[in-house]
Design an enzyme around this catalytic site. Structure first.
Site, PDB file in Angstrom:
ATOM      1  N   MET A  16      15.247  10.535  20.137  1.00 32.92           N
ATOM      2  CA  MET A  16      15.828   9.332  20.567  1.00 32.92           C
ATOM      3  C   MET A  16      16.170   8.325  19.489  1.00 32.92           C
ATOM      4  O   MET A  16      15.839   7.166  19.309  1.00 32.92           O
ATOM      5  CB  MET A  16      14.620   8.271  21.482  1.00 32.92           C
ATOM      6  CG  MET A  16      14.284   9.188  22.780  1.00 32.92           C
ATOM      7  SD  MET A  16      15.547   9.939  23.696  1.00 32.92           S
ATOM      8  CE  MET A  16      16.231   8.412  24.371  1.00 32.92           C
ATOM      9  N   ARG A  17      16.947   9.034  18.697  1.00 33.74           N
ATOM     10  CA  ARG A  17      17.692   8.175  17.396  1.00 33.74           C
ATOM     11  C   ARG A  17      19.192   8.907  17.423  1.00 33.74           C
ATOM     12  O   ARG A  17      19.254  10.124  17.373  1.00 33.74           O
ATOM     13  CB  ARG A  17      16.861   8.645  16.024  1.00 33.74           C
ATOM     14  CG  ARG A  17      15.851   7.656  16.034  1.00 33.74           C
ATOM     15  CD  ARG A  17      15.182   7.656  14.659  1.00 33.74           C
ATOM     16  NE  ARG A  17      15.992   7.278  13.538  1.00 33.74           N
ATOM     17  CZ  ARG A  17      16.168   6.028  13.117  1.00 33.74           C
ATOM     18  NH1 ARG A  17      15.708   4.886  13.477  1.00 33.74           N
ATOM     19  NH2 ARG A  17      17.020   5.865  12.203  1.00 33.74           N
ATOM     20  N   ILE A  18      19.970   7.886  16.855  1.00 35.30           N
ATOM     21  CA  ILE A  18      21.306   8.311  16.706  1.00 35.30           C
ATOM     22  C   ILE A  18      21.304   9.068  15.099  1.00 35.30           C
ATOM     23  O   ILE A  18      20.776   8.178  14.060  1.00 35.30           O
ATOM     24  CB  ILE A  18      22.350   7.121  16.752  1.00 35.30           C
ATOM     25  CG1 ILE A  18      22.482   6.764  18.221  1.00 35.30           C
ATOM     26  CG2 ILE A  18      23.806   7.627  16.107  1.00 35.30           C
ATOM     27  CD1 ILE A  18      23.065   5.510  18.086  1.00 35.30           C
ATOM     28  N   ASN A  62      21.825  20.427  19.938  1.00 32.23           N
ATOM     29  CA  ASN A  62      21.360  19.470  20.852  1.00 32.23           C
ATOM     30  C   ASN A  62      21.635  19.936  22.416  1.00 32.23           C
ATOM     31  O   ASN A  62      22.386  20.844  22.521  1.00 32.23           O
ATOM     32  CB  ASN A  62      22.034  18.212  20.812  1.00 32.23           C
ATOM     33  CG  ASN A  62      21.568  17.188  21.621  1.00 32.23           C
ATOM     34  OD1 ASN A  62      20.279  16.860  21.704  1.00 32.23           O
ATOM     35  ND2 ASN A  62      22.310  16.194  22.208  1.00 32.23           N
ATOM     36  N   HIS A  91      22.259  18.478  26.287  1.00 31.61           N
ATOM     37  CA  HIS A  91      22.681  17.179  26.956  1.00 31.61           C
ATOM     38  C   HIS A  91      22.561  17.606  28.718  1.00 31.61           C
ATOM     39  O   HIS A  91      22.863  18.588  28.909  1.00 31.61           O
ATOM     40  CB  HIS A  91      24.037  17.018  26.714  1.00 31.61           C
ATOM     41  CG  HIS A  91      24.639  15.812  27.330  1.00 31.61           C
ATOM     42  ND1 HIS A  91      24.229  14.402  26.928  1.00 31.61           N
ATOM     43  CD2 HIS A  91      25.610  15.544  28.483  1.00 31.61           C
ATOM     44  CE1 HIS A  91      24.529  13.530  27.798  1.00 31.61           C
ATOM     45  NE2 HIS A  91      25.572  14.158  28.649  1.00 31.61           N
ATOM     46  N   ASP A 142      28.257  16.941  15.900  1.00 28.52           N
ATOM     47  CA  ASP A 142      28.984  16.645  15.424  1.00 28.52           C
ATOM     48  C   ASP A 142      29.053  15.020  15.314  1.00 28.52           C
ATOM     49  O   ASP A 142      28.045  14.693  15.613  1.00 28.52           O
ATOM     50  CB  ASP A 142      30.493  17.034  15.587  1.00 28.52           C
ATOM     51  CG  ASP A 142      31.057  16.582  16.963  1.00 28.52           C
ATOM     52  OD1 ASP A 142      30.389  15.765  17.618  1.00 28.52           O
ATOM     53  OD2 ASP A 142      32.010  17.128  17.384  1.00 28.52           O
ATOM     54  N   GLU A 191      17.633  23.597  31.506  1.00 28.95           N
ATOM     55  CA  GLU A 191      17.433  23.211  30.116  1.00 28.95           C
ATOM     56  C   GLU A 191      16.614  24.166  29.305  1.00 28.95           C
ATOM     57  O   GLU A 191      16.909  24.598  28.001  1.00 28.95           O
ATOM     58  CB  GLU A 191      17.110  21.805  29.583  1.00 28.95           C
ATOM     59  CG  GLU A 191      18.414  20.928  30.264  1.00 28.95           C
ATOM     60  CD  GLU A 191      17.790  19.348  29.898  1.00 28.95           C
ATOM     61  OE1 GLU A 191      16.941  19.124  28.943  1.00 28.95           O
ATOM     62  OE2 GLU A 191      18.139  18.615  30.775  1.00 28.95           O
TER      63      GLU A 191
END
Length: 209
Positions: free
Chosen positions: A95-97, A112, A114, A146, A179
């Site tokens: 939970m970080r950008i 990742n 989604h 990206d 997932e």
């Protein structure tokens, strides 16, 4: 053999599915380290029980920039052999950008997942977006990371039917089951050298090629 680093913030159910698949399917990758920004992440204990090393780099109250924090992540990854030449980084509910510098360092080596069929419903609350929009189908997408928001080249997708009575919670549960299947598959394809990027597309080599 490639080395894998997984970044988590919570339970890490996708992390668990990847680690189980590595053992069961004999995926040619070494699960080197699981890193969490949250010291209370349940996934840390799960990884430890599965024999994988764990490290915590707490982000709460971190005094530096996003890149300053990510440099600490990179140091830990490198120490465990997860390098930009011989590593793969998987985000599993982290939970970080991620900073652009981190992404560039691990270009085409960071994955990742989604909970939507990208390019539809990028960003947060993708399941809620799908329900509110009235989508008839949604699903999940494994993609390379990206510098955009959920814009990297797509590797695998799985489709889920959205029923009229679905809520964000019920749809999330159905998508999560998918997932857990396609994320390990993507790791396997990467580890076996079967993914090639061509512009925005990923070309997946078949067994006979």
């Amino acid at each position: 053999m490639l080395s894998l680093g997984i970044l988590i913030s919570g339970r890490g159910s996708n992390m668990e599915s990847i680690l189980k698949a590595i053992k069961k399917q004999k995926i040619p990758i070494n699960p080197a380290v699981v890193i969490s920004n949250n010291p209370d992440a349940v996934g840390l204990k799960i990884a430890q029980k599965m024999g994988v090393k764990t490290e915590v780099i707490e982000s709460r109250g971190f005094p530096g920039s996003r890149w300053d924090y990510d440099k600490k992540i990179i140091q830990v990854l490198s120490r465990h052999g997860v390098t930009e030449k011989n590593g793969l980084v998987c985000l599993a509910g982290f939970m970080r950008i991620i900073s652009p510098e981190f992404i560039r360092k691990y270009k085409n080596r960071m994955l990742n997942i989604h909970p939507a069929m990208l390019p539809s419903f990028p960003g947060l609350h993708a399941q809620r977006q799908a329900v509110e929009y009235g989508a008839k189908y949604s699903g999940c997408t494994v993609h390379f990371v990206d510098e955009g928001v959920d814009t990297g080249p797509i590797i695998l997708q799985a489709v889920v039917k959205v029923k009229d009575d679905d809520t964000e919670e019920t749809l999330s549960k159905k998508i999560l089951a998918k997932e857990h299947k396609i994320y390990p598959q993507a790791v396997k394809l990467f580890a076996e050298g079967k993914i090639r990027i061509s512009g925005r597309k990923t070309i997946i080599k078949s067994q006979g090629r």
